[in-house]
Design an enzyme around this catalytic site. Structure first.
Site, mmCIF file in Angstrom:
data_model
loop_
_atom_site.group_PDB
_atom_site.id
_atom_site.type_symbol
_atom_site.label_atom_id
_atom_site.label_comp_id
_atom_site.label_asym_id
_atom_site.label_seq_id
_atom_site.Cartn_x
_atom_site.Cartn_y
_atom_site.Cartn_z
ATOM 1 C CB CYS A 172 -0.934 0.015 1.213
ATOM 2 S SG CYS A 172 -0.055 0.075 2.788
ATOM 3 C CB CYS A 197 4.371 -0.463 1.995
ATOM 4 S SG CYS A 197 3.316 -1.567 2.953
ATOM 5 C CB CYS A 220 -8.150 -7.861 -5.502
ATOM 6 S SG CYS A 220 -7.182 -8.911 -4.405
ATOM 7 C CB CYS A 268 -3.971 -11.015 -7.530
ATOM 8 S SG CYS A 268 -5.175 -11.946 -6.573
ATOM 9 C CG ASP A 311 0.422 28.663 -31.863
ATOM 10 O OD1 ASP A 311 0.638 29.863 -31.659
ATOM 11 O OD2 ASP A 311 0.917 28.020 -32.793
ATOM 12 C CG ASP A 344 2.329 22.271 -34.359
ATOM 13 O OD1 ASP A 344 3.080 22.028 -33.392
ATOM 14 O OD2 ASP A 344 2.619 23.085 -35.246
ATOM 15 C CG ASP A 378 2.982 24.713 -30.467
ATOM 16 O OD1 ASP A 378 3.643 25.745 -30.342
ATOM 17 O OD2 ASP A 378 1.984 24.626 -31.187
#
Length: 993
Positions: A60, A63, A142, A145, A650, A869, A873
């Site tokens: 989690c 940790c 889940c 796993c 732009d 584009d 950019d």
């Protein structure tokens, strides 16, 4: 690694290309690590070193925070970043102060296992580069796993990196083929209790074929003899049962197509070979998972039905009841039958739950399988114990074999429905895969033949019949037609294609016959890149998922604790007389009564729904976006886009069409109009600027107006060769000012006021007024001076896109503030902004340009999106929180952008933001479903309301509720498939959320 035809690319993956691919993978999977390299570059500590450490045992966010804190407490560690999903940490440290072993020990002292990962292969080495393989992983339920599988894969020798996605049941593994093979990886997955198989890898000298014509042992020997004689074949493996042939060959000696042609030719037509697409395995895997779960469910149900009859129906039928109560040894026949039936369900059909539970516990985690195994085992072993106790003492307590059987049956039903629903989330991906052409007509000399589309090489000439799919990206070399590109770009109107027009592989040729020349194949093709981007997004994890990971990490221990409290609480309550004995079941005890509540608590709690809330929604959203021409690069992009406050536009090519045209040409000297245009066009002919091309085209039309219809759009080079342009010398392009050169040994200047001022060219008042009028009408005034005198002015206009004003108003209604940033003339910029309804206009000051404007807006924590584009950019797209590359067309591999908008249409900006908002709303709703279910169901299962309502939830009913909870979340995500992007007529109906 996304599905692609990389196996057919014949360039060895080494050197710079390997490094580049490795870098791209790092960006995709570990975006948070980018900051480390920036710190290293800007810290001034030239002696700093960065290493990667594999960390096992994290479950989690707490940790990962612990590991990061432990690392930062080490003297000499400059920066540490921990990725929970990848079970890995990046550490930037001073090797003069701390050693690698010290870093490893710090992690181990924090309670986790650590391993220093080997550095990736660098360019210039002769060692083969690492491969990236994609594997299907079945049996995951889940987030726990996922962490378990990733930990197993990372512990394998030779594995550099591994990432696993729950929603797609896929894993990507980067490994050293000199140390470990793909078969070893599959074996490790299977040994851990999961189902595993290879989908594909980026090994570029490998070919997987399906062979038709191998009917017996003799045919197999003939084929093997052909393969042995062929030059360039390094090794091969033939599966005589499935007919699959795996080839490893030397691409410098033989090409993939020559290899296939050689095998078929040597076999004199007996063998027919077809290149296998990795998508075939993916499709079969999706279908197989649902089928396997359905078979388990039917098997369990078929044994549960007799159990139901024995328990409920037979006692009311005298004949059957007599047989069931007949004593056979220490037990009755009915007890023997129930025990036998449930034992098969519990330990044969339900074996997967025990295997998965043991796997999770062995890896230091818990998941839904632990709860199912615990609940069913409690019911089963209590019932066995009750029978044995009755046989010894003569006191017969009620048994609950039926609860165990029905619980497993309902869980399997829920898993089957969940697998079906999860399959629906990938429908958009499957549609994209189905667009992949299967065959192509290859033109060779004066002949034609049909080949596998996966064997097309760049430069091949291909024939496309009406109604057929364009087999590869390329250009038209003969013919004309209309092509339906809606499946790739989202544009519903067929596009006209003539000679030199680009075409996209997978699109549909509508009418005429076309001959095309292939330019991009394999992973370079547009369709492959689209599939790659979509799957990359589906493999990613949105930041909001961290909440689910945290809850899932503590969920099972909390539930088990609640179940124990329930058992103890009801037992003590019965012992002290807190509730009457009438509440107890017939022949039951207070312990049995309490145990049923406890088992219900264990089985009704469901962490799976939380784990599926985000990935399923992201998976559906990315697929929906792709079908609408909006490619989303990950859940992180979705989450950031939903809270966009500013959108930077732009001007040229974004708000405008990017097609400049000359609207006015006025001469302010004795020079006639034709001479003036020839002079200006001659000067601009060497420039690549869009305004220069517009001026040259305007002058050409003036001289050859009668040829325009025939010539069409002509390049500057063609114009120069026409013979009407003057010779020029000393040409120089001056960024931000214009151009200058010599014509007839006299200096000509074409540009803006700044260029004129620097060269001491005086602009008369009437000319200045004329230029101002042009700028106020949203046109750019181009001033021309020749031989020290101003001779004329040209007005150039770039028409606005038709949807620009409506999109700007739509953004304002959504609560998003549009800003235009441009380096164009300020008066022209203001006029354009006024026309589209943008009130905020910012000047682009070089060299930082738009990026500096973006950073200034981000100072207060605002989320800023940039629409550009994707080429010039790129710095601004990278600086923005959300980069949107618009009008990408066939160039979809834009690393700087978070969104790639295939069409050059501003409506897709609205679509991107609107889709992200609806997706995040759906994710939050999924979390509400998942959390509300557990918050409401667990108290009911624990019997909190039993004293008042006399409602007890039996374990089998609790199991049914648990199974259906995750199905409801997946179905909720599937509602995103009904998303319809806003049109011009509905954009103004959008309101701020």
């Amino acid at each position: 690694m996304a599905p692609s035809r990389r196996d057919l690319q014949l360039t060895p993956l080494s050197g710079d290309s390997a490094a580049e691919i490795g870098a791209m993978e790092e960006v995709r999977l570990l975006d948070s690590y980018d900051s480390l390299s920036k710190i290293e570059e800007g810290s001034g500590h030239s002696g700093l070193r960065k290493i990667q450490v594999g960390v096992t045992g994290m479950t989690c966010a707490a940790c990962s925070n612990s590991v990061e804190g432990a690392l930062m407490s080490v003297n000499g560690v400059f920066k540490a970043s921990v990725a929970l999903l990848q079970n890995r940490a990046d550490v930037l440290f001073d090797p003069n102060l701390v050693k690698e072993e010290d870093i490893k020990e710090a992690i181990e002292d924090a309670g986790f296992e650590a391993e220093i990962l080997a550095e990736p292969v660098t360019s210039g080495t002769k060692t083969q580069a690492t491969l990236v393989g994609q594997f299907t992983i079945g049996g995951m339920t889940c987030a726990a796993c996922v962490n378990s599988v990733e930990g197993i894969l990372r512990d394998l020798p030779g594995v550099k990196r591994a990432v696993v996605a729950l929603a797609t049941s896929l894993g990507e593994v980067e490994y050293d083929p000199n140390v470990i093979s793909k078969d070893d990886i599959v074996t490790a997955i299977v040994d851990a209790g999961f189902e595993g198989s290879l989908v594909q890898s980026n090994q570029q000298d490998k070919l997987l074929l399906r062979v038709e014509g191998v009917l017996n042992e003799l045919d197999a020997q003939v084929l093997e003899g052909i393969l042995t004689r062929l030059n360039g074949v390094r090794q091969f493996r033939l599966d005589r049962i499935t007919g699959e042939l795996e080839l490893v060959f030397d691409p410098e000696v033989v090409s993939s197509r020559s290899l296939v042609d050689g095998i078929e030719g040597e076999g004199y037509g007996k063998f027919k070979l077809r290149v296998m697409s990795p998508y075939e395995r993916l499709t079969s895997k999706d279908t197989g998972e649902a089928s396997n779960m359905f078979r388990r469910f039917i098997s369990s149900l078929s044994l549960s039905i007799p159990l139901f009859f024995i328990q409920v129906i037979c006692p009311h039928i005298a004949l059957f009841d007599t047989v069931l109560v007949w004593r056979c040894g220490p037990f009755m026949v009915g007890d023997w039958l129930k025990w036998a039936l449930v034992s098969v369900i519990q330990f044969v059909i339900g074996k997967r739950f025990y295997v998965a539970a043991w796997r999770a516990l062995r890896n230091g985690s818990t998941n839904m399988d632990v709860l199912v195994a615990l609940g069913t085992s409690a019911s089963y072993f209590y019932s066995v114990g009750a029978l044995l106790y009755g046989a010894v003492t003569g006191f017969w307590s009620p048994t609950y074999f039926d609860a165990s059987a029905m619980l497993i049956t309902f869980v399997l039903l829920g898993k089957y429905l969940e697998s079906l629903a999860k399959g629906k989330t990938s429908d958009a991906m499957k549609k994209l895969v189905q667009l992949t052409p299967a065959t192509a007509i290859l033109i060779e000399g004066k002949g034609e033949r049909e080949i596998d589309a996966l064997l097309i090489h760049p430069g091949d000439s291909l024939k496309v019949l009406p109604g057929g799919k364009i087999p590869a990206d390329g250009v038209v070399v003969w013919g004309s037609s209309y092509v339906n590109e809606s499946m790739v770009t989202g544009e519903s109107v067929p596009v006209s294609k003539e000679v030199d027009s680009p075409v996209i592989g997978g699109t549909i040729n509508m009418h005429g016959v076309l001959h095309i020349k292939a330019t991009k194949v394999g992973s370079d093709a547009v369709l492959s890149q689209i599939i790659s981007l979509v799957e990359t997004a589906q493999m990613s994890k949105a930041p909001i998922q961290k909440f689910a990971d945290y809850v899932a990490s503590i969920f099972v221990p909390v539930v088990i604790t609640l179940a124990l409290f329930t058992l103890v609480g009801w037992s003590i309550g019965g012992a002290v007389g807190a509730y009457p004995d009438e509440w107890l079941p017939q022949n039951g005890t207070h312990f049995v009564f309490s145990l049923m509540f406890s088992i219900s608590v264990v089985v009704i709690a469901c962490p799976c729904a939380l784990g599926l809330a985000t990935p399923t929604a992201v998976m559906v959203a990315t697929g929906v976006g792709a079908t609408n021409g909006v490619l989303i690069k990950g859940g992180d992009a979705l989450e950031k886009a939903h809270k966009v406050k500013y959108v930077i536009f732009d001007k040229t090519g974004t708000l405008t069409q990017g097609k400049a045209t000359v609207t006015t040409a006025k001469v302010f000297s004795e020079m006639d109009r034709g001479e003036f245009l020839t002079l200006v066009a001659s000067a601009e002919a060497s420039s690549e600027h869009p305004l220069a091309k517009a001026i040259v085209e305007y002058a050409r039309h003036f001289h050859f107006f009668d040829e325009s219809a025939e010539d069409g759009d002509t390049s500057n080079k063609v114009s120069q060769n026409a013979g009407w342009l003057l010779d020029t010398s000393d040409f120089s392009a001056l960024p931000g000012k214009g151009i200058q050169c010599l014509v007839n040994n006299k200096l000509i200047l074409v540009g803006n006021r700044k260029l004129m001022s620097e060269n001491s060219i005086t602009i008369p008042d009437h000319v200045e007024k004329f230029v101002e009028e042009l700028e106020e009408s949203a046109k750019t005034g181009v001033i021309v001076a020749y031989s020290g005198q101003l001779v004329g002015v040209m007005g150039v206009a770039d028409p606005l896109k038709r949807e620009a004003a409506v999109v700007v108003e739509g953004l304002l209604r959504m609560g998003v503030r549009p800003i235009m940033v441009t380096g164009d003339n300020w008066r022209t910029a203001r006029a354009v902004a006024k026309e589209v309804g943008i009130e905020d206009v910012r000047a682009e000051v070089m060299p930082a340009g738009k990026a500096e404007v973006i950073r200034s807006l981000q100072k207060d924590g605002s989320t800023v999106a940039m629409v550009g584009d994707g080429i010039n950019d790129s710095p601004a797209l990278a600086a923005a929180d959300v980069g949107m590359a618009i009008g990408a067309g066939t160039d979809v591999a834009i690393e700087a952008a978070d969104y790639v908008l295939m069409r050059n249409n501003l409506e897709d900006v609205i679509t991107a933001i609107d889709l992200s908002r609806k997706t995040l709303t759906r994710i939050r709703l999924n979390y509400v479903f998942a959390m509300a279910y557990n918050v409401v169901s667990i108290p009911i299962a624990a019997g909190v309301f039993f004293p008042v309502l006399r409602v007890q939830l039996p374990p089998w009913a609790a199991g049914a509720c648990m199974a259906l909870s995750s199905v409801s979340v997946v179905c909720s995500s599937l509602l995103l498939r009904r998303y319809k992007k806003p049109r011009l007529t509905t954009i103004l109906e959008i309101t701020k959320e």
